[in-house]
Motif scaffolding. Sequence first.
Motif, short mmCIF file in Angstrom:
data_model
loop_
_atom_site.label_atom_id
_atom_site.label_comp_id
_atom_site.label_asym_id
_atom_site.label_seq_id
_atom_site.Cartn_x
_atom_site.Cartn_y
_atom_site.Cartn_z
N ILE A 1 39.45 33.30 45.32
CA ILE A 1 38.36 33.77 44.46
C ILE A 1 38.17 32.79 43.30
O ILE A 1 37.06 32.42 42.94
CB ILE A 1 38.66 35.21 44.01
CG1 ILE A 1 38.51 36.10 45.25
CG2 ILE A 1 37.73 35.66 42.89
CD1 ILE A 1 39.22 37.39 45.21
N ASP B 1 29.41 34.55 43.33
CA ASP B 1 28.62 35.78 43.44
C ASP B 1 28.05 35.95 44.85
O ASP B 1 28.07 37.05 45.40
CB ASP B 1 27.54 35.83 42.36
CG ASP B 1 28.18 36.05 40.98
OD1 ASP B 1 29.15 36.84 40.89
OD2 ASP B 1 27.75 35.41 40.02
N LEU C 1 31.18 37.02 46.97
CA LEU C 1 31.61 38.41 46.81
C LEU C 1 30.54 39.38 47.29
O LEU C 1 30.85 40.46 47.80
CB LEU C 1 31.98 38.69 45.36
CG LEU C 1 33.41 38.26 45.05
CD1 LEU C 1 33.68 38.33 43.56
CD2 LEU C 1 34.42 39.12 45.80
N ARG D 1 44.83 39.62 39.47
CA ARG D 1 43.54 38.94 39.39
C ARG D 1 43.73 37.58 38.70
O ARG D 1 44.57 37.46 37.80
CB ARG D 1 42.57 39.75 38.55
CG ARG D 1 42.11 41.03 39.20
CD ARG D 1 41.11 41.75 38.29
NE ARG D 1 40.50 42.87 39.02
CZ ARG D 1 39.34 43.41 38.69
NH1 ARG D 1 38.65 42.97 37.65
NH2 ARG D 1 38.84 44.41 39.40
N TYR E 1 36.44 39.59 38.24
CA TYR E 1 36.36 39.58 39.71
C TYR E 1 37.64 40.15 40.30
O TYR E 1 38.71 40.06 39.70
CB TYR E 1 36.12 38.14 40.21
CG TYR E 1 34.75 37.64 39.85
CD1 TYR E 1 33.64 38.04 40.58
CD2 TYR E 1 34.56 36.82 38.74
CE1 TYR E 1 32.36 37.61 40.23
CE2 TYR E 1 33.29 36.38 38.38
CZ TYR E 1 32.19 36.78 39.13
OH TYR E 1 30.94 36.37 38.78
#
Length: 373
Positions: free
Chosen positions: A52, A62, A65, A91, A96
């Motif tokens: 990520i 974006d 995801l 994370r 996110y």
Amino acid sequence: MNTLNILVVGGGIGGLTSAIALRRAGFDVTIVEKDPDWSVYGVGIIQQANVIRAMADLGIIDDYLGAGFGFDQVEIYVPSGQRVAIIPSPRLTPGYPANVGIGRRALHQVLGDRAIAAGAAIRLGVTVGALDDDGEGEGVDVTFSDGTRGRYDIAIGADGLYSQMRDHVAPEAAPPAFVGQGVWRYNFPRPADVTALCAFDGPIGVGLVPLSDTLMYMYVTTPEPENRRYPRTGLAAEMRSKLTGQPPRIAELAEQIIDDDAVVYKPLEWIMLEGPWHRGRVVLIGDAVHATTPHLGQGAGMAIEDSIVLAEELVRHPNPEAAFAAFRARRIDRCRYIVEQSKAISFGQTGQGPRVDQGKVTHEMFQITAQPI
Ligand SMILES: Cc1cc2nc3c(=O)[nH]c(=O)nc-3n(C[C@H](O)[C@H](O)[C@H](O)COP(=O)(O)OP(=O)(O)OC[C@H]3O[C@@H](n4cnc5c(N)ncnc54)[C@H](O)[C@@H]3O)c2cc1C
């Protein structure tokens, strides 16, 4: 910085993220992909916080995801079907989630669209026929399978586990090795309560992975005495037969495995090149140079990180061969760790080695992959 003209061989995960990273750095990029349909099989993939972070670095977080399903924990179930642990995962990118489940086709669509939008040229149904490093260290002459020719400053082999480019870089390398396990996968509508990776421990490892609001997939890791290829007809019955004796939740899902064409079976193989990762102006990334079993869910993550690091080093070094050496130096320990630990888990499961505490190794893996790339 010189503007390099770069050939990427392989339009899979690492080839496409390479194209995005290299275009961002201002290089010219052509991808050749041997599959004329550029097809990807229809199940999913798990990616973790380091991926990520990498997607944020590539500027595609974006879109990425939006095409997947984010979650922050792993749920562990024992063979009776009882949930015994919820393991939070850290994370790394504020705002996110820590993990994403994403369909391979959805991921491919995002990466392909972004590579093309970034200006990469993509030629489908084409591979390298002959490759001639001019010996002066100044470029690579390529004759493609369709008879066309091109000259490039460098070529990147992102052509996966059975890499043809590896034959050029490391002709002496042993072929990928089978570990004695295979993975069976199948998509289902996602039940509302499958909101994280649900791992069912036992001699047959089973997992449920959310992929979107409507979709999830099941993976089933089985011992396989030989590296056989199963015929397509009968695959669904074969997969169902692997699931006898599972807890009710899994047994109910097993009854829905009826479409031979929707079953994806892969034998698990690995390779780790300990020698140079480049030869002259040709360098390897991703599965071509370090392919792992999926026990830590990091194979694609390593290919994506490779692509970012390689682009950074090509910007930093005027001499591509110096960039290739710096790239390998930054990557080899982390990639070897993933390959070796994944293999150790696999060997423990099949009795080829001591049993490994997968929770402990996963925790350690999160700490290691959280380090900057
Ligand atoms: C059962 C299983 C489950 C997995 N699950 C996960 C997971 O949950 N998470 C994770 O991070 N990783 C997972 N992986 C690993 C992941 O799929 C790979 O590490 C990743 O796809 C490697 O990316 P790559 O770009 O190096 O190769 P690939 O994605 O294999 O792409 C290679 C591309 O090159 C093309 N190609 C091949 N040869 C040529 C040629 N000669 N000329 C031109 N093009 C060519 C191919 O068609 C393909 O498009 C799993 C692997 C397996 C087997």
